[in-house]
Design an enzyme around this catalytic site. Structure first.
Site, PDB file in Angstrom:
ATOM      1  N   GLU A 181      12.633   9.447  -7.237  1.00  0.00           N
ATOM      2  CA  GLU A 181      11.315   8.847  -6.691  1.00  0.00           C
ATOM      3  C   GLU A 181      10.809  10.309  -6.074  1.00  0.00           C
ATOM      4  O   GLU A 181       9.795  10.115  -5.753  1.00  0.00           O
ATOM      5  CB  GLU A 181      11.443   8.006  -5.810  1.00  0.00           C
ATOM      6  CG  GLU A 181      11.632   6.502  -6.455  1.00  0.00           C
ATOM      7  CD  GLU A 181      11.807   5.441  -5.459  1.00  0.00           C
ATOM      8  OE1 GLU A 181      10.763   4.844  -5.268  1.00  0.00           O
ATOM      9  OE2 GLU A 181      12.757   5.218  -4.985  1.00  0.00           O
ATOM     10  N   SER A 189      10.859   2.218  -7.560  1.00  0.00           N
ATOM     11  CA  SER A 189       9.960   2.850  -8.666  1.00  0.00           C
ATOM     12  C   SER A 189      10.271   2.404 -10.105  1.00  0.00           C
ATOM     13  O   SER A 189       9.900   3.010 -11.119  1.00  0.00           O
ATOM     14  CB  SER A 189       9.601   4.311  -8.609  1.00  0.00           C
ATOM     15  OG  SER A 189       8.956   4.834  -7.585  1.00  0.00           O
ATOM     16  N   SER A 243      -2.351   3.957  -4.891  1.00  0.00           N
ATOM     17  CA  SER A 243      -0.951   2.990  -4.860  1.00  0.00           C
ATOM     18  C   SER A 243      -1.276   1.904  -4.024  1.00  0.00           C
ATOM     19  O   SER A 243      -2.587   1.481  -3.748  1.00  0.00           O
ATOM     20  CB  SER A 243      -0.135   3.789  -3.729  1.00  0.00           C
ATOM     21  OG  SER A 243       0.604   4.887  -4.387  1.00  0.00           O
TER      22      SER A 243
END
Length: 325
Positions: free
Chosen positions: A14, A164, A297
């Site tokens: 990530e 993720s 996000s």
């Protein structure tokens, strides 16, 4: 002016997303109150990166940096590292030993929430519903018929400690299980295999905002792929609808469950919990304590829907850290 170290990068798959999150924090920091320092943390180097991309090594003994003969020590740390060592408790423990305030949860909560199976095991006694699970450690004998008997098909194979959606597979036949298990083992030596929950997926943030624990508006996830995988999260292969298109009764169940989990775990800082809504009941998948903070996000989306700007969100996090809350 307070000196704030924004740590980003990390040791996991990530790291690229973490660098994006960290740079957003740097860009939206209130420049009238804070001086931000971008700190890249990788296995082979810990460095301060200035605006001309020149690197200066961090002294791990006291987490300071010397720039042009001047030793810089930080008033607080803003943790933007997804995965290890920022989301699994290692950095939290390090900064606690050094006495440097940081904005994320404490080391125990970080380690617990990063371990999906331990997190769900702790929350189950509090009435928080989850999928049926089967656990494997690397080296365990794999009996695919036993796995299918417990969790059914289709099912999800996931690394136990990863984010993720790296290493996750949706398995539709028993023959696909060994391949999916090997994919997951590339990310972690522990695996969680979960029953398929057929329902609406939602994500919701819980934060301490100005001294009060608040639940942010709920986001509905509509993936173009089989599930909310890496492409859906980061490459535009999903719709993220805030607020979610669910009834107020169901939304209240999600809010109360997410807040209860935050309070039960004695959380601080950000949390973002994922749920599947099945037959009018939220089933928790996981909790993220260092959620993505890019402008696209989910937590920034939810904050905007609540009328909180990114600058306000980050200022609040830093001030709570400085106050020891």
């Amino acid at each position: 002016m307070k000196k704030i170290a924004i740590v980003m990068g990390g040791y996991s798959s990530e790291y690229e997303i973490s660098l994006k999150s960290g740079n957003v924090v740097y860009d939206y920091l209130d420049k009238s109150r804070y001086r931000g320092y971008r700190i890249h943390i990788f296995k082979d180097k810990w460095v301060y990166v200035d605006d001309s991309n020149q690197e200066f090594p961090i002294d791990k003994g006291d987490f300071s940096v010397t720039v042009n003969g001047e030793k810089i020590e930080f008033d607080a740390v803003f943790n933007a590292i997804h995965g290890t060592p920022g989301e699994d408790g290692l950095l939290q423990a390090y900064f606690e030993l050094l006495g440097i305030p940081q904005n994320s949860c404490d080391y125990y909560q970080a380690a617990l929430t990063f371990n999906k199976r331990d997190l769900l095991s702790v929350l189950k006694p509090y009435g928080i519903k989850t999928a049926t699970s089967f656990y494997l450690n690397k080296g365990d004998h794999i009996d695919t018929s036993e796995i299918v008997k417990k969790v059914g098909l289709p099912c999800f194979v996931k690394p136990n400690k990863s984010g993720s959606s790296f290493g996750i597979s949706k398995v539709k036949t028993e023959a696909e299980l060994p391949i999916a298990i090997e994919v997951a083992y590339k990310e972690d030596n522990e695996i969680i295999i979960e029953s398929f929950l057929d329902g609406t997926e939602v994500s919701v943030g819980v934060i301490n905002y100005q001294g009060e624990i608040i639940v942010l508006p709920i986001t509905e996830i509509v993936s173009e792929n089989d599930f909310f995988d890496y492409e859906a999260k980061y490459l535009g292969k999903s719709q993220e609808i805030t607020p979610a298109r669910i009834s107020e009764e169901l939304a209240e169940k999600v809010r109360s469950t997410a807040k209860r989990a935050y309070e039960v775990l004695k959380m601080k800082g950000f949390s973002r919990s994922e749920f599947i809504l099945v037959n009018g009941e939220p089933h928790m998948l996981e909790m993220n304590t260092i959620p993505g903070l890019t402008t696209e996000s989910l937590i920034p989306q939810q904050a905007r829907a609540a009328g909180i700007t990114l600058e306000e969100l980050f200022t609040n996090a830093i001030e709570l850290a400085l106050a020891g809350k």
